[in-house]
Design an enzyme around this catalytic site. Structure first.
Site, mmCIF file in Angstrom:
data_model
loop_
_atom_site.group_PDB
_atom_site.id
_atom_site.type_symbol
_atom_site.label_atom_id
_atom_site.label_comp_id
_atom_site.label_asym_id
_atom_site.label_seq_id
_atom_site.Cartn_x
_atom_site.Cartn_y
_atom_site.Cartn_z
ATOM 1 N N GLU A 302 0.896 -1.165 0.000
ATOM 2 C CA GLU A 302 0.000 0.000 0.000
ATOM 3 C C GLU A 302 0.926 1.203 0.000
ATOM 4 O OE1 GLU A 302 -1.437 3.225 1.145
ATOM 5 O OE2 GLU A 302 -1.915 2.281 3.075
ATOM 6 N N ARG A 330 -7.478 15.847 8.079
ATOM 7 C CA ARG A 330 -7.322 14.769 9.050
ATOM 8 C C ARG A 330 -5.836 14.477 9.216
ATOM 9 N NH1 ARG A 330 -8.496 8.633 8.368
ATOM 10 N NH2 ARG A 330 -8.264 9.182 6.177
ATOM 11 N N CYS A 336 -2.354 8.730 3.499
ATOM 12 C CA CYS A 336 -2.071 8.324 2.114
ATOM 13 C C CYS A 336 -3.269 8.541 1.202
ATOM 14 C CB CYS A 336 -1.637 6.864 2.069
ATOM 15 S SG CYS A 336 -2.788 5.739 2.864
#
Length: 531
Positions: A302, A330, A336
């Protein structure tokens, strides 16, 4: 157990000076030099007070707390002050952890799905029980506001709950055979030892999202947490032990930035490791894949994102502003999947920019994460702050206008920044920011927006706002990303697959699909049967 840190207020009429750490450039800095912007409430002591069993500083290997030959400091990114000194594991300690996980795999894979399910559920219950202390650890080592940290703990726990349930749903298949004397069966079996390498921005949830699936499948793991945030990982190990997770099934080897390459090499190249799962930058992911290639390991990656956030003329502008605030700010923009490039159609461009600027003024408050009114903590370190400043400077030099913020404050604090008149040749539109920067690009047509959105070589998440049903279908299918938020700025949930396309990674985490990353298929042909 407690650790005390202190941070000065900005804009205060004091002449006293404070010593700084490597996180804060320079050796001394006077308070009257600070840029106004941080709350006056910051002039106070901050104490990390958590139950002593949860504040662990040794590595956790084979069910034991083990010291390394040296230690490294963990710093509060808001203050630069030291929170703890943690065992600095090297390749020797990493190898011991892999060996322990390999030994434990033989018995763990033989446990029933129900037994693994029950243990994961107990672990989930303990995270829920200790959520306040776990949230404090996240806030002090990562910097995010306490409300967000509490949210992360519950998000982290939810993966243990989800995979405790999925453990009992790993089904094989019986396939109709073309031959009367044969039966064709498909089995799913755990791959073996998994190396879990996680980032600092979600120091708890990124571990449980991977480890929950691995343990549910019957794999054992070695976790290498980010050097900035090892305390959350070690607290998870303490609670795993309390939950009854057997020795060697869950191991944690923290290491300093200096030792990380050597530890990573062991975790990615040891023949006993069957699987690696990494969350982090695309560049590092490529490096780990190269190391894993010699032993042909199964891999989940990821990696980086560069998420577009598109607002079409048909959008509910107020809803789009709300989504932009949630998606961008946030964790101070350090996620990501946070929006990185804001593309707004000409018909609503000025309204969106005006409303977003007003929302930033009204809703965002810089400060230490433990202060209840704080919505924006520091960036993780000075390097992160410098990157944001560099992108802002580059954009302004190319004609962008700073509508809000634009300045770096004390340490690694950066003002939430809104840029207008942004063009695609600017640095902030070509690389991921990982900070509180909103660059807004004007576009005229849907085709133009999609061309800009899809030009990136990564494709993790994308967002857009529209009330045109036909457009919603067109754009959702056309965006080159793994996840799409339609009229929604937050999309992560354990029930849905999390993953990207292009250079944003390989595989998916969470959902019913996530457990498959830790399983392999075995075809069993049962022959010589009497018809």
């Amino acid at each position: 157990s407690s650790t005390t840190t202190w941070i000065p207020a900005s804009g205060q009429a004091y002449d006293s000076c404070v010593r700084t750490s490597p996180t804060w450039p320079g050796t001394r800095r006077c308070l009257r030099q600070l840029v106004p912007g941080l709350s006056a409430a910051m002039l106070r002591h901050y104490s990390l007070e958590v139950a002593s069993p949860l504040l662990r500083t040794q590595s956790y290997v084979d069910g034991r707390w083990v010291s390394a030959p040296s230690v490294f400091p963990v710093l509060d990114p808001a203050t630069g002050q030291e929170l703890a000194r943690v065992s600095d594991c090297g390749p020797t300690e990493a190898k011991l952890a892999v060996d322990a996980a390999h030994r434990a795999f033989d018995s763990w894979k033989q446990s029933t799905a129900k037994e693994r399910s029950n243990l994961l559920r107990r672990w989930f219950d303990l995270l829920t029980l200790h959520k306040e202390d776990l949230a404090k650890l996240i806030t002090f080592e990562c910097g995010k506001p306490l409300r967000e940290s509490l949210g992360e703990v519950m998000y982290s726990a939810s993966f243990l709950e989800w995979f405790s349930e999925e453990a009992r749903r790993v089904y094989g298949d019986i396939v109709p055979s073309p031959n009367k004397d044969r039966k064709v069966l498909i089995l799913k079996q755990p791959v073996g030892v998994a190396s879990i390498i996680t980032p600092w921005n979600f120091p708890s949830a990124m571990i449980t999202r991977k480890v929950g699936a691995a343990l549910a499948a019957g794999c054992t793991v070695v976790v290498k947490p980010a050097e900035d945030t090892p305390l959350s990982a070690l607290a998870l190990a303490e609670l795993a032990e309390q939950a009854g997770i057997p020795a060697g099934v869950f191991n944690v080897v923290p290491s300093s930035r200096e030792n990380t390459p050597a530890v990573g090499k062991v975790l990615c190249s040891d023949p006993q490791v069957a699987k690696i799962s990494f969350t982090g930058s695309t560049a590092t992911g490529k490096l780990l894949l190269r190391m894993a290639a010699d032993t042909v390991k199964k891999a989940s990656m990821e990696l980086g994102g560069h998420a577009p956030f598109i607002v079409f003329d048909s959008a509910d502008v107020d809803a789009a502003v709300g989504g932009a605030m949630a998606s961008k700010f946030r964790n101070s923009g350090q996620t990501c999947v946070c929006s990185n490039r804001f593309l707004v159609q000409s018909g609503v461009y000025q309204r969106f920019v005006d409303k977003l600027g007003k929302a930033m003024d009204e809703q965002l408050r810089l400060g230490h994460g433990s202060e209840p009114e704080t919505t924006q903590g520091p960036l993780i370190n000075s390097r992160a702050a410098e990157k944001v400043v560099e992108q802002v400077s580059d954009a302004v030099s190319r004609g962008a206008k700073v509508l809000r913020g634009g300045k770096r404050l004390h340490g690694s604090f950066v003002e939430p920044t809104l840029l207008a008149d942004v063009t695609t040749d600017m640095l902030c539109t070509r690389e991921e920011t990982f900070g509180p920067l909103v660059p807004v690009i004007r576009f005229d047509t849907e085709e133009e927006a999609l061309a800009i959105a899809n030009v990136a070589n990564v494709g993790l998440a994308g967002y857009f706002y529209s009330q045109d049903v036909a457009q919603i279908w067109r754009v959702s299918e056309a965006l080159d990303v793994g996840m799409v938020g339609v009229n929604e700025g937050l999309l992560s949930t354990p029930e849905a697959p999390f993953g990207g396309v292009k250079q944003s990674g390989l595989g998916s985490e969470g959902s019913k699909y996530g457990i498959n990353e830790y399983l392999h298929l075995k075809y069993m042909c049962l022959g010589s049967l009497k018809p």
